[in-house]
Design a protein around this motif. Structure first.
Motif, PDB file in Angstrom:
ATOM      1  N   ILE A 168       4.556   5.768  -6.418  1.00  0.00           N
ATOM      2  CA  ILE A 168       3.867   5.127  -5.048  1.00  0.00           C
ATOM      3  C   ILE A 168       2.723   6.180  -4.812  1.00  0.00           C
ATOM      4  CG2 ILE A 168       3.520   3.824  -2.688  1.00  0.00           C
ATOM      5  CD1 ILE A 168       6.422   2.937  -3.415  1.00  0.00           C
ATOM      6  N   GLU A 187       0.186   7.079  -2.217  1.00  0.00           N
ATOM      7  CA  GLU A 187      -0.198   7.380  -0.672  1.00  0.00           C
ATOM      8  C   GLU A 187      -1.446   8.688  -0.234  1.00  0.00           C
ATOM      9  OE1 GLU A 187       2.375   7.683   1.271  1.00  0.00           O
ATOM     10  OE2 GLU A 187       4.131   5.792   0.374  1.00  0.00           O
ATOM     11  N   VAL A 200       2.316   2.115  -8.145  1.00  0.00           N
ATOM     12  CA  VAL A 200       1.215   1.013  -7.456  1.00  0.00           C
ATOM     13  C   VAL A 200       1.008   2.138  -6.690  1.00  0.00           C
ATOM     14  CG1 VAL A 200       2.780  -0.334  -5.780  1.00  0.00           C
ATOM     15  CG2 VAL A 200       3.044  -0.058  -7.812  1.00  0.00           C
ATOM     16  N   TYR A 222       2.739  11.705  -3.777  1.00  0.00           N
ATOM     17  CA  TYR A 222       3.443  10.393  -3.858  1.00  0.00           C
ATOM     18  C   TYR A 222       4.832  10.465  -4.023  1.00  0.00           C
ATOM     19  CZ  TYR A 222       4.305  13.208  -8.417  1.00  0.00           C
ATOM     20  OH  TYR A 222       4.197  14.225  -9.149  1.00  0.00           O
ATOM     21  N   GLY A 243      -0.399   2.991  -2.884  1.00  0.00           N
ATOM     22  CA  GLY A 243      -0.187   1.912  -1.263  1.00  0.00           C
ATOM     23  C   GLY A 243      -0.647   2.295  -0.471  1.00  0.00           C
ATOM     24  N   VAL A 271       3.426  -1.525   0.112  1.00  0.00           N
ATOM     25  CA  VAL A 271       4.441  -1.247  -1.142  1.00  0.00           C
ATOM     26  C   VAL A 271       5.549  -1.153  -0.574  1.00  0.00           C
ATOM     27  CG1 VAL A 271       2.685  -0.558  -2.405  1.00  0.00           C
ATOM     28  CG2 VAL A 271       3.362   1.037  -1.308  1.00  0.00           C
TER      29      VAL A 271
END
Length: 284
Positions: free
Chosen positions: A50, A52, A19, A63, A21, A26
């Motif tokens: 995720i 980042e 995903v 992440y 973010g 999220v």
């Protein structure tokens, strides 16, 4: 709430929901993560990754990693390759080589082709305090071998190391399909491992090839575990039974692991495949 956009990816059968973010919110609770991880009512995955922004100027991305039960993880080898593939596919960064951060480590990835990536990790750590591992059984004269005895089971020898997350490696005469879950559960929940541990069962075919099955904390047995493959080779090298370059065969596929020992980085090469794109709505 807006749909959560994601990409489903896999590396030797170890699958991930990735995903972004950077462009969407999220924030998720552990129960929401476990709902998404369900293979019958959710997206289905071993880990959630995720994306980042980095927290260090030398890194390209940070992440976060969450297991299927919603607990946080510090490292995931197959996930690192899939993360690099995601960045490449989404054109988030044009560089062939990336520096990535996780909660516990920093690593580099290199794109070899559209679906093959190499990951370089910091040297494995064998100091029990760094795993962390609090030995209660008797140690053996052999290098880095420990003894563990589950209730009603004979004692077995195993090695421990940290490659960004903790691993216990047991050498078996065969890693063929059989019920190893009792051993895995006993070690994962042992008081000797205050943060739990990933458990690998290794069969040495020869000094250049092993078979491996891994039970990951928070996910159970997976088709493949990149950090587990690194840990198995690292322990095998410590035991002086493996060569510097080893093919690690797991139920979902094969990884190439190279480690010269000492403070040298350990390298993993293998595939990363995009499965599908999707969106999901989070339940309260």
């Amino acid at each position: 709430m807006r749909p959560l956009r994601f990409t489903k990816m896999q590396g030797i059968g170890n699958d991930f929901m990735i995903v972004d973010g950077l462009t969407q919110d999220v924030s998720m609770s552990p129960s929401q993560i476990s709902q998404l991880a369900s293979r019958t009512t959710g997206v289905g995955f071993d880990q959630l990754l995720i994306v980042e922004a980095p927290t260090h100027p030398s890194a390209d991305f940070f992440y976060r990693i969450y297991n299927a039960d919603g607990t946080a993880a510090g490292q995931c080898g197959n996930g690192a390759r899939c993360f690099a593939k995601y960045v490449y596919d989404k054109r988030l960064n044009p560089k062939r080589s990336l520096t990535l951060q996780t909660e516990t480590s920093r690593l580099t990835t290199k794109r070899l082709s559209a679906n093959e990536f190499k990951v370089s990790f910091a040297a494995p750590q064998f100091d029990p305090e760094m795993v962390p591992f609090k030995p209660t059984g008797q140690s053996h004269p052999e290098v880095s071998k420990w003894s563990f005895e589950a209730p009603g089971q004979p004692a077995v020898k195993f090695g421990v190391c940290n490659v960004g997350n903790p691993h216990a490696i047991l050498q078996l005469s065969s890693a063929a399909p059989s019920d190893l879950s009792e051993w895995a559960t006993a070690l994962t929940t042992a008081h000797s491992f205050p943060h739990g541990v990933n458990v690998g069962f290794m069969e040495v075919m020869n000094e250049h090839e092993v078979r491996l099955r891994v039970f990951e904390r928070g996910a159970g047995e997976t088709l493949g575990c990149g950090s587990g493959a690194c840990a198995a080779v690292a322990v095998g090298r410590q035991w002086q039974i493996l060569a510097p370059s080893v093919k690690v065969h797991m139920p979902g596929g094969t990884l190439s692991i190279a480690w010269q020992g000492g403070k040298n980085k350990i390298e993993m090469t293998g595939p990363a495949i995009r499965v599908f794109e999707g969106s999901a709505h989070l339940s309260p």
